[in-house]
Design an enzyme around this catalytic site. Structure first.
Site, PDB file in Angstrom:
ATOM      1  N   TYR A  79     -49.750   8.726 -17.831  1.00 10.14           N
ATOM      2  CA  TYR A  79     -50.950   8.190 -18.358  1.00 10.14           C
ATOM      3  C   TYR A  79     -51.410   6.884 -17.781  1.00 10.14           C
ATOM      4  O   TYR A  79     -50.388   6.003 -17.509  1.00 10.14           O
ATOM      5  CB  TYR A  79     -50.667   7.935 -20.047  1.00 10.14           C
ATOM      6  CG  TYR A  79     -51.453   8.890 -20.802  1.00 10.14           C
ATOM      7  CD1 TYR A  79     -53.018   8.767 -20.444  1.00 10.14           C
ATOM      8  CD2 TYR A  79     -51.031   9.761 -21.707  1.00 10.14           C
ATOM      9  CE1 TYR A  79     -53.728  10.038 -21.374  1.00 10.14           C
ATOM     10  CE2 TYR A  79     -51.702  10.482 -22.703  1.00 10.14           C
ATOM     11  CZ  TYR A  79     -53.126  10.523 -22.149  1.00 10.14           C
ATOM     12  OH  TYR A  79     -53.707  11.334 -23.068  1.00 10.14           O
ATOM     13  N   GLU A 106     -54.700   5.405 -18.321  1.00  8.34           N
ATOM     14  CA  GLU A 106     -56.319   4.929 -18.502  1.00  8.34           C
ATOM     15  C   GLU A 106     -56.464   3.623 -18.082  1.00  8.34           C
ATOM     16  O   GLU A 106     -55.596   2.444 -18.179  1.00  8.34           O
ATOM     17  CB  GLU A 106     -56.480   4.950 -20.246  1.00  8.34           C
ATOM     18  CG  GLU A 106     -56.624   6.246 -20.564  1.00  8.34           C
ATOM     19  CD  GLU A 106     -56.394   6.525 -22.084  1.00  8.34           C
ATOM     20  OE1 GLU A 106     -56.426   5.404 -22.641  1.00  8.34           O
ATOM     21  OE2 GLU A 106     -56.258   7.586 -22.796  1.00  8.34           O
ATOM     22  N   ASP A 166     -77.004  14.160  -5.593  1.00  5.44           N
ATOM     23  CA  ASP A 166     -75.638  14.887  -6.118  1.00  5.44           C
ATOM     24  C   ASP A 166     -75.523  15.812  -4.717  1.00  5.44           C
ATOM     25  O   ASP A 166     -76.005  16.799  -4.458  1.00  5.44           O
ATOM     26  CB  ASP A 166     -75.932  15.829  -7.193  1.00  5.44           C
ATOM     27  CG  ASP A 166     -74.753  16.747  -7.441  1.00  5.44           C
ATOM     28  OD1 ASP A 166     -73.906  17.041  -6.842  1.00  5.44           O
ATOM     29  OD2 ASP A 166     -74.865  17.148  -8.735  1.00  5.44           O
ATOM     30  N   THR A 221     -68.477  16.963  -5.901  1.00  2.00           N
ATOM     31  CA  THR A 221     -67.111  17.527  -6.367  1.00  2.00           C
ATOM     32  C   THR A 221     -66.404  17.310  -5.024  1.00  2.00           C
ATOM     33  O   THR A 221     -67.015  16.896  -3.951  1.00  2.00           O
ATOM     34  CB  THR A 221     -67.306  19.112  -6.772  1.00  2.00           C
ATOM     35  OG1 THR A 221     -67.952  19.514  -5.581  1.00  2.00           O
ATOM     36  CG2 THR A 221     -68.043  19.135  -8.015  1.00  2.00           C
ATOM     37  N   LYS A 240     -65.461  21.679  -2.442  1.00  5.19           N
ATOM     38  CA  LYS A 240     -66.400  22.462  -1.989  1.00  5.19           C
ATOM     39  C   LYS A 240     -65.967  22.299  -0.285  1.00  5.19           C
ATOM     40  O   LYS A 240     -64.790  22.534   0.024  1.00  5.19           O
ATOM     41  CB  LYS A 240     -67.879  22.382  -2.174  1.00  5.19           C
ATOM     42  CG  LYS A 240     -68.107  22.800  -4.045  1.00  5.19           C
ATOM     43  CD  LYS A 240     -69.492  22.555  -4.342  1.00  5.19           C
ATOM     44  CE  LYS A 240     -69.660  23.082  -5.677  1.00  5.19           C
ATOM     45  NZ  LYS A 240     -69.398  21.858  -6.808  1.00  5.19           N
ATOM     46  N   ARG A 253     -59.935  20.463  -7.044  1.00  7.88           N
ATOM     47  CA  ARG A 253     -61.123  20.722  -8.019  1.00  7.88           C
ATOM     48  C   ARG A 253     -61.314  19.657  -8.786  1.00  7.88           C
ATOM     49  O   ARG A 253     -60.237  18.791  -9.357  1.00  7.88           O
ATOM     50  CB  ARG A 253     -60.698  21.729  -8.829  1.00  7.88           C
ATOM     51  CG  ARG A 253     -61.744  22.602  -9.618  1.00  7.88           C
ATOM     52  CD  ARG A 253     -61.140  23.813  -9.969  1.00  7.88           C
ATOM     53  NE  ARG A 253     -61.657  24.783  -8.658  1.00  7.88           N
ATOM     54  CZ  ARG A 253     -62.770  25.080  -8.303  1.00  7.88           C
ATOM     55  NH1 ARG A 253     -63.846  25.148  -8.830  1.00  7.88           N
ATOM     56  NH2 ARG A 253     -62.726  25.917  -6.982  1.00  7.88           N
TER      57      ARG A 253
HETATM   58  N1  DSN Z   1     -70.836  25.572  -9.623  1.00  7.36           N
HETATM   59  C1  DSN Z   1     -70.997  24.931  -8.506  1.00  7.36           C
HETATM   60  C2  DSN Z   1     -71.682  25.883  -7.671  1.00  7.36           C
HETATM   61  O1  DSN Z   1     -71.192  27.041  -7.376  1.00  7.36           O
HETATM   62  O2  DSN Z   1     -72.579  25.673  -6.906  1.00  7.36           O
HETATM   63  C3  DSN Z   1     -71.997  23.831  -8.703  1.00  7.36           C
HETATM   64  O3  DSN Z   1     -71.190  23.182  -9.539  1.00  7.36           O
END
Ligand code: DSN
Length: 455
Positions: free
Chosen positions: A45, A47, A215, A242, A245, A251
Site C-alpha cells: 500500500y 497512498e 487525450d 492510457t 495502446k 493497462r
Molecule cells: N476503449 C478504448 C478504445 O478502444 O479506443 C478507449 O479507451
C-alpha cells in the site's frame, strides 16, 4: 477452482497466438513489462506520493540512511518511492512534461481527475463528440462526466478532419473552461497550434483561464516515437493517456502536465500554472485510493523501452503498416472514413462499401481469427449496430508483420466481406463455415510465424 482460471489463461494464450489482433487500442507487452506487473509489488500500500526532493536525481546518502521525505500514508516506502519516481522521471523526459502523475488506474480515471482538478460542477468543456470519434469520457450522455459537467461537442468535416471552424465558434459562444482534443476513432493529425490560437481568443473574450487538454491515449506511443506531434510542445497544459495502446505498457493511465511542481499537501491557488499540483490532489485523495505499484513499476519499464531508438522504429512501422493496409483495402473497394490514415487507425465504412453493418463483419472476422471492433461512424445515430469497423496496426507491428502481410490481410478481409454479403446475417454465417475455416487456417499459419512476446 484456480485450475479453471489457469486453464482459461492457457486458452487465451492460444487465441492470441493463433489470431491477429487488429483492435487499435490493444498491444502485446514485453516480457519485462509482464514480469513487473506480476511482481510482489502488488502486496504494497502506498497512498500519497513519493518524495519531491532530489528532483531530477536522488540523494543517495539520504536513501542509504532511509530518511527520504515523502507524502505517503504508510510506512515501508523506500523501494516503491524509487520505482514511482523512476516512472515519473521517465514519463516527463519522454513527453517533455514538467510533471507526470503515474497513478491513474485507467484513461477514464486520468480524464476524470483532470476535470475534477480544474472544474466546478456544471462548468463547460468543449470536446469532440462521441459519434465524430471522441471518447466516452469526453461527455457521452451515459457517463458520469456528462452528469457532473456540461460538455459541448464539436464534429468532423466530410474529409474526416476536426471541424476547426465549428470548434472556434462553439468555443467563443460557450466559453469553456477546458478545450479538449482527443479521440478514439480519428485518423488525422490534430492541428494543436490552431487549437491553442482558439484558446487565446476565448481567454481574450472571457477574461478567464482556459485549460488546453489533449487525450492522446491512442497515439501516445506515436508521440513517444517521434512520428506524431506532442501537444505539450504546442501550448497544451495537460495531456492524458492510457499506457497500454501504442505506448505498449501495462493497462493503466497517465497524466502529464506543464507548470509548477510542489508538495501536494498544501492546496495551491487555482491557477493554470499550478495544474500539476491540482492534478496530484485530484488523483489522490480526490478520485483514487491506493496506487497499483506493480502497474507503476511496469509503466516505468515500458517508458524505459519507449526511450530506446528501437521504439522510434516501431512507431514508424506502425504508421507505415496502417498506410499500406489502408491503400490495399481501398484497392479492394473498401470505403474508408477520411480516405485513409495518418496514424495507426483505420475506420471502414462497411455499410457504404458492402451494404451490411459493422457487427456482422466483426463477427465473421472473429471466426477467421482477425479481431477488430464494430464502430459508429459520424453519421450513425445509435451505437448498437454501427455501420463501420475500426482496426489498427500497433499489435501486429509488435509481432513483426510488415507490408507483405498487410497485403495478405486486406485480401482476407475482402474474402470475408464477400462471404458476409452473401450471408446477409450473423445467423447465416454457419452456412459458410467451410469457406471461413479455410481462411481461418491461413490466418493461423501466418500468425504462428510471428510469436507473441511472453507466450
Ligand atoms: N476503449 C478504448 C478504445 O478502444 O479506443 C478507449 O479507451
Amino acid at each position: 477452482m484456480e485450475d479453471s482460471v489457469f486453464d482459461l489463461i492457457d486458452q487465451e494464450k492460444i487465441r492470441q497466438s493463433e489470431g491477429l489482433e487488429l483492435i487499435p487500442s490493444e498491444n502485446y507487452v514485453s516480457e519485462n513489462v509482464l514480469k513487473a506487473m506480476g511482481s510482489i509489488l502488488t502486496n504494497k500500500y502506498s497512498e500519497g506520493y513519493p518524495s519531491f526532493e532530489g528532483i531530477p536525481g536522488w540523494d543517495e546518502e539520504k536513501i542509504a540512511k532511509k530518511i527520504l521525505p515523502n507524502y505517503r500514508y504508510y510506512g515501508g516506502q523506500v523501494n516503491v518511492d524509487r520505482i514511482e519516481r523512476l516512472a515519473i522521471d521517465r514519463a516527463c523526459e519522454l513527453f517533455h512534461a514538467d510533471h507526470a502523475n503515474v497513478q491513474p488506474h485507467s484513461g477514464a480515471q486520468a480524464n476524470t481527475a483532470v476535470y475534477y482538478a480544474w472544474l466546478n460542477p456544471g462548468d463547460t468543456v468543449l470536446g469532440m463528440s462521441l459519434p465524430a470519434g471522441g471518447h466516452l469520457t469526453h461527455g457521452a450522455k451515459v457517463t458520469m462526466s456528462a452528469h457532473v459537467w456540461n460538455f459541448i461537442g464539436y464534429g468532423v468535416t466530410d474529409d474526416g478532419d476536426i471541424d476547426y471552424d465549428e470548434m472556434e465558434s462553439l468555443a467563443l459562444e460557450y466559453q469553456p473552461k477546458i478545450i479538449l482534443v482527443g479521440f478514439s476513432a480519428f485518423m488525422k493529425i490534430p492541428d494543436f497550434a490552431r487549437v491553442a490560437k482558439i484558446r487565446d481568443k476565448v481567454v481574450k473574450k472571457s477574461g478567464q483561464e482556459v485549460l488546453l487538454m489533449a487525450d492522446m491515449a491512442h497515439v501516445a506511443g506515436l508521440i513517444a516515437g517521434g512520428v506524431h506531434p506532442n501537444p505539450l510542445d504546442y501550448g497544451f497544459d495537460v495531456m492524458t493517456t492510457t499506457t497500454h495502446k501504442t505506448l505498449r505498457g501495462p493497462r493503466g493511465g497517465l497524466i502529464l502536465s506543464k507548470g509548477n511542481v510542489a508538495s501536494p499537501l498544501k492546496r495551491p491557488e487555482h491557477k493554470l500554472e499550478n495544474i500539476p499540483i491540482l492534478i496530484d490532489r485530484a488523483v489522490f485523495p480526490g478520485t483514487q485510493g491506493g496506487p497499483l505499484e506493480h502497474i507503476i513499476a511496469a509503466k516505468a519499464v515500458a517508458f524505459g523501452e519507449a526511450q530506446k531508438p528501437e521504439f522510434a522504429e516501431y512507431a514508424t512501422s506502425i504508421v507505415d503498416n496502417a498506410k499500406t493496409l489502408a491503400t490495399e483495402l481501398i484497392k479492394l473497394d473498401f470505403i474508408l472514413q477520411g480516405d485513409g490514415t495518418d496514424n495507426h487507425l483505420i475506420l471502414i465504412d462497411v455499410m457504404e462499401s458492402f451494404g451490411f453493418d459493422g457487427k456482422l463483419y466483426e463477427r465473421a472476422l472473429d471466426m477467421v481469427g482477425l479481431t477488430l471492433n464494430a464502430n459508429s461512424l459520424p453519421r450513425d445515430e445509435a451505437a448498437f449496430r454501427p455501420s463501420g469497423v475500426r482496426l489498427g496496426t500497433p499489435a501486429i507491428t509488435t509481432r513483426g508483420l510488415g507490408s507483405k502481410e498487410m497485403k495478405q490481410l486486406a485480401l482476407w478481409m475482402k474474402k470475408v466481406a464477400d462471404i458476409c454479403k452473401e450471408a446477409g446475417s450473423e445467423d447465416n454465417l454457419s452456412k459458410f463455415s467451410a469457406e471461413l475455416e479455410t481462411i481461418r487456417a491461413e490466418v493461423r499459419d501466418l500468425a504462428l510465424k510471428f510469436p507473441v512476446p511472453g507466450i
